[in-house]
Structure formats: structure tokens, C-alpha cells
Design a protein around this motif. Sequence first.
Motif, PDB file in Angstrom:
ATOM      1  N   GLU A  79      47.198  43.585  34.986  1.00 34.93           N
ATOM      2  CA  GLU A  79      47.128  42.128  34.861  1.00 34.93           C
ATOM      3  C   GLU A  79      48.513  41.537  34.568  1.00 34.93           C
ATOM      4  O   GLU A  79      48.688  40.327  34.657  1.00 34.93           O
ATOM      5  CB  GLU A  79      46.167  41.724  33.743  1.00 34.93           C
ATOM      6  CG  GLU A  79      44.720  41.906  34.113  1.00 34.93           C
ATOM      7  CD  GLU A  79      43.777  41.365  33.056  1.00 34.93           C
ATOM      8  OE1 GLU A  79      42.682  40.918  33.442  1.00 34.93           O
ATOM      9  OE2 GLU A  79      44.121  41.371  31.852  1.00 34.93           O
ATOM     10  N   GLN A 105      38.919  45.680  27.843  1.00 33.63           N
ATOM     11  CA  GLN A 105      38.957  44.246  27.570  1.00 33.63           C
ATOM     12  C   GLN A 105      37.554  43.689  27.795  1.00 33.63           C
ATOM     13  O   GLN A 105      36.743  44.286  28.496  1.00 33.63           O
ATOM     14  CB  GLN A 105      39.948  43.552  28.511  1.00 33.63           C
ATOM     15  CG  GLN A 105      41.359  43.997  28.320  1.00 33.63           C
ATOM     16  CD  GLN A 105      42.338  43.269  29.226  1.00 33.63           C
ATOM     17  OE1 GLN A 105      43.495  43.274  28.949  1.00 33.63           O
ATOM     18  NE2 GLN A 105      41.901  42.656  30.313  1.00 33.63           N
ATOM     19  N   SER A 107      36.912  41.109  29.551  1.00 31.94           N
ATOM     20  CA  SER A 107      36.869  40.749  30.966  1.00 31.94           C
ATOM     21  C   SER A 107      38.234  41.031  31.581  1.00 31.94           C
ATOM     22  O   SER A 107      39.218  41.228  30.871  1.00 31.94           O
ATOM     23  CB  SER A 107      36.492  39.281  31.138  1.00 31.94           C
ATOM     24  OG  SER A 107      37.494  38.454  30.589  1.00 31.94           O
ATOM     25  N   TYR A 108      38.265  41.021  32.890  1.00 31.93           N
ATOM     26  CA  TYR A 108      39.503  41.278  33.630  1.00 31.93           C
ATOM     27  C   TYR A 108      39.690  40.186  34.668  1.00 31.93           C
ATOM     28  O   TYR A 108      38.726  39.669  35.214  1.00 31.93           O
ATOM     29  CB  TYR A 108      39.447  42.643  34.332  1.00 31.93           C
ATOM     30  CG  TYR A 108      39.380  43.791  33.360  1.00 31.93           C
ATOM     31  CD1 TYR A 108      40.535  44.324  32.804  1.00 31.93           C
ATOM     32  CD2 TYR A 108      38.155  44.319  32.960  1.00 31.93           C
ATOM     33  CE1 TYR A 108      40.475  45.353  31.889  1.00 31.93           C
ATOM     34  CE2 TYR A 108      38.085  45.351  32.054  1.00 31.93           C
ATOM     35  CZ  TYR A 108      39.252  45.868  31.519  1.00 31.93           C
ATOM     36  OH  TYR A 108      39.181  46.885  30.608  1.00 31.93           O
ATOM     37  N   ASP A 109      40.934  39.884  34.961  1.00 32.23           N
ATOM     38  CA  ASP A 109      41.243  38.949  36.031  1.00 32.23           C
ATOM     39  C   ASP A 109      41.432  39.778  37.304  1.00 32.23           C
ATOM     40  O   ASP A 109      42.532  40.225  37.621  1.00 32.23           O
ATOM     41  CB  ASP A 109      42.501  38.139  35.702  1.00 32.23           C
ATOM     42  CG  ASP A 109      42.711  37.006  36.672  1.00 32.23           C
ATOM     43  OD1 ASP A 109      42.289  37.124  37.854  1.00 32.23           O
ATOM     44  OD2 ASP A 109      43.299  35.983  36.261  1.00 32.23           O
ATOM     45  N   TRP A 110      40.334  40.009  37.982  1.00 31.67           N
ATOM     46  CA  TRP A 110      40.330  40.894  39.144  1.00 31.67           C
ATOM     47  C   TRP A 110      41.261  40.394  40.245  1.00 31.67           C
ATOM     48  O   TRP A 110      41.890  41.202  40.936  1.00 31.67           O
ATOM     49  CB  TRP A 110      38.904  41.071  39.666  1.00 31.67           C
ATOM     50  CG  TRP A 110      37.989  41.665  38.636  1.00 31.67           C
ATOM     51  CD1 TRP A 110      37.011  41.013  37.929  1.00 31.67           C
ATOM     52  CD2 TRP A 110      37.983  43.008  38.149  1.00 31.67           C
ATOM     53  NE1 TRP A 110      36.389  41.874  37.053  1.00 31.67           N
ATOM     54  CE2 TRP A 110      36.967  43.105  37.163  1.00 31.67           C
ATOM     55  CE3 TRP A 110      38.732  44.140  38.455  1.00 31.67           C
ATOM     56  CZ2 TRP A 110      36.688  44.299  36.492  1.00 31.67           C
ATOM     57  CZ3 TRP A 110      38.442  45.333  37.781  1.00 31.67           C
ATOM     58  CH2 TRP A 110      37.445  45.389  36.822  1.00 31.67           C
ATOM     59  N   ASP A 111      41.368  39.076  40.419  1.00 35.33           N
ATOM     60  CA  ASP A 111      42.264  38.540  41.452  1.00 35.33           C
ATOM     61  C   ASP A 111      43.717  38.858  41.135  1.00 35.33           C
ATOM     62  O   ASP A 111      44.487  39.215  42.030  1.00 35.33           O
ATOM     63  CB  ASP A 111      42.078  37.024  41.588  1.00 35.33           C
ATOM     64  CG  ASP A 111      40.727  36.649  42.163  1.00 35.33           C
ATOM     65  OD1 ASP A 111      40.133  37.467  42.897  1.00 35.33           O
ATOM     66  OD2 ASP A 111      40.248  35.538  41.862  1.00 35.33           O
ATOM     67  N   VAL A 112      44.109  38.746  39.878  1.00 40.34           N
ATOM     68  CA  VAL A 112      45.478  39.061  39.480  1.00 40.34           C
ATOM     69  C   VAL A 112      45.743  40.557  39.657  1.00 40.34           C
ATOM     70  O   VAL A 112      46.788  40.954  40.189  1.00 40.34           O
ATOM     71  CB  VAL A 112      45.762  38.612  38.029  1.00 40.34           C
ATOM     72  CG1 VAL A 112      47.074  39.183  37.509  1.00 40.34           C
ATOM     73  CG2 VAL A 112      45.781  37.094  37.948  1.00 40.34           C
ATOM     74  N   ARG A 143      35.262  45.095  43.223  1.00 36.26           N
ATOM     75  CA  ARG A 143      36.039  43.937  42.770  1.00 36.26           C
ATOM     76  C   ARG A 143      37.470  43.936  43.301  1.00 36.26           C
ATOM     77  O   ARG A 143      38.073  42.887  43.441  1.00 36.26           O
ATOM     78  CB  ARG A 143      36.070  43.897  41.248  1.00 36.26           C
ATOM     79  CG  ARG A 143      34.735  43.570  40.631  1.00 36.26           C
ATOM     80  CD  ARG A 143      34.793  43.682  39.120  1.00 36.26           C
ATOM     81  NE  ARG A 143      33.578  43.210  38.506  1.00 36.26           N
ATOM     82  CZ  ARG A 143      32.557  43.989  38.167  1.00 36.26           C
ATOM     83  NH1 ARG A 143      32.616  45.287  38.400  1.00 36.26           N
ATOM     84  NH2 ARG A 143      31.490  43.470  37.602  1.00 36.26           N
TER      85      ARG A 143
END
Length: 174
Positions: A79, A105, A107-112, A143
Motif C-alpha cells: 500500500e 489490517q 482492510s486493504y486498499d486493493w486498488d493501490v 481482488r
Amino acid sequence: MKAIIFHGTGGNPDVAWYPWLAERLRSRGYEVEVPPYPDLNVAPIAGFLPGVLANHEFDEHTVLVGHSGGAALLLAVLEHVRVDRAFLVAGYSTQPNTSDEPVLQESYDWDVIRSNVRDIYFINSAEDPYGCDAGQGRAMFDRLGGTQIVRNDGHFGDYNQDYDEFPLLDRLIG
């Protein structure tokens, strides 16, 4: 070319296939780091991650390898840094069993994450004694895309599973 190999929970740089892979990569010209992180999956990720990011240099030529808790760590690392490739061996992004998993975590920012790695591989076993199985790999693959490889190799090394070499991973890294 640089490779950083992150050991799993309770592991260290001298166990399993880590020394073997490090030597194989060095012989092909890679600068290799296999850092010891005894607090991996002991300390909460929010406090642990800044030290990991500060201890290493990452760039578009870096290859990251993580095993088990080290693979889960890679999701948080990705990330924040851009790398060439990442290999998550027996990785997971959600609670795989009843043990505490402070490396995860919420959650994760999958796009990043997807935008920060040119190519990503998920190597899991059909069955894993800790729940880091093909279903966990599939959830990350769904994802992030990349390549999912499903084997029948347990946890790819552990205190009760000798796994001193990992030719498949060596070939994939190239």
C-alpha cells in the motif's frame, strides 16, 4: 535487481528455503536481503509497518517474497511502495485460523496495491495446516489479479515440515 525475503511468523532468515533461495538469487546477480523480524505478527501492524518501510529501499526493480505472516505483511507494504513483483507464499488477507493475527489490517486498499506491483503471485496449498490455503490465495487473486498457483505442499515449510529448497519459486523469480 533487488530481492527482499520476509520470513513467516516465528521464523527467522536461517530456516526453511530462505537461505537457499537467497543464495540462488545472489548467484544470478540479485542484491538480496533476508531481514530478521522477530516481532512479525506479534506487534500490531500499525506500529510494526513504519519500521519495515524505513529499514528497506523499494523501487520498480525490487522483488518481494513473503512467507505466511511475511506474505500478509507484504499486503500492507504494497500500500506504500511500488515494486516489480511480489510473491506471497502461504499468504492470507483475512483471519486464517483462531490465532491472533496482528499482522493483518482491518482492510486493504486493493486498488493501490494493484497499482504498486507490476506482477503478483499467490502460491498456496490446497490444504494448509494453518488455514493459509488456496481459498486465501483465491480471495487475494480475485481482488488483485496476477497469478495464483495451487500446490499440495502444506505450509511450504514449518517447524514440522522440512522444505529446504523451493525450485518453483526460484524459477518464477528468474
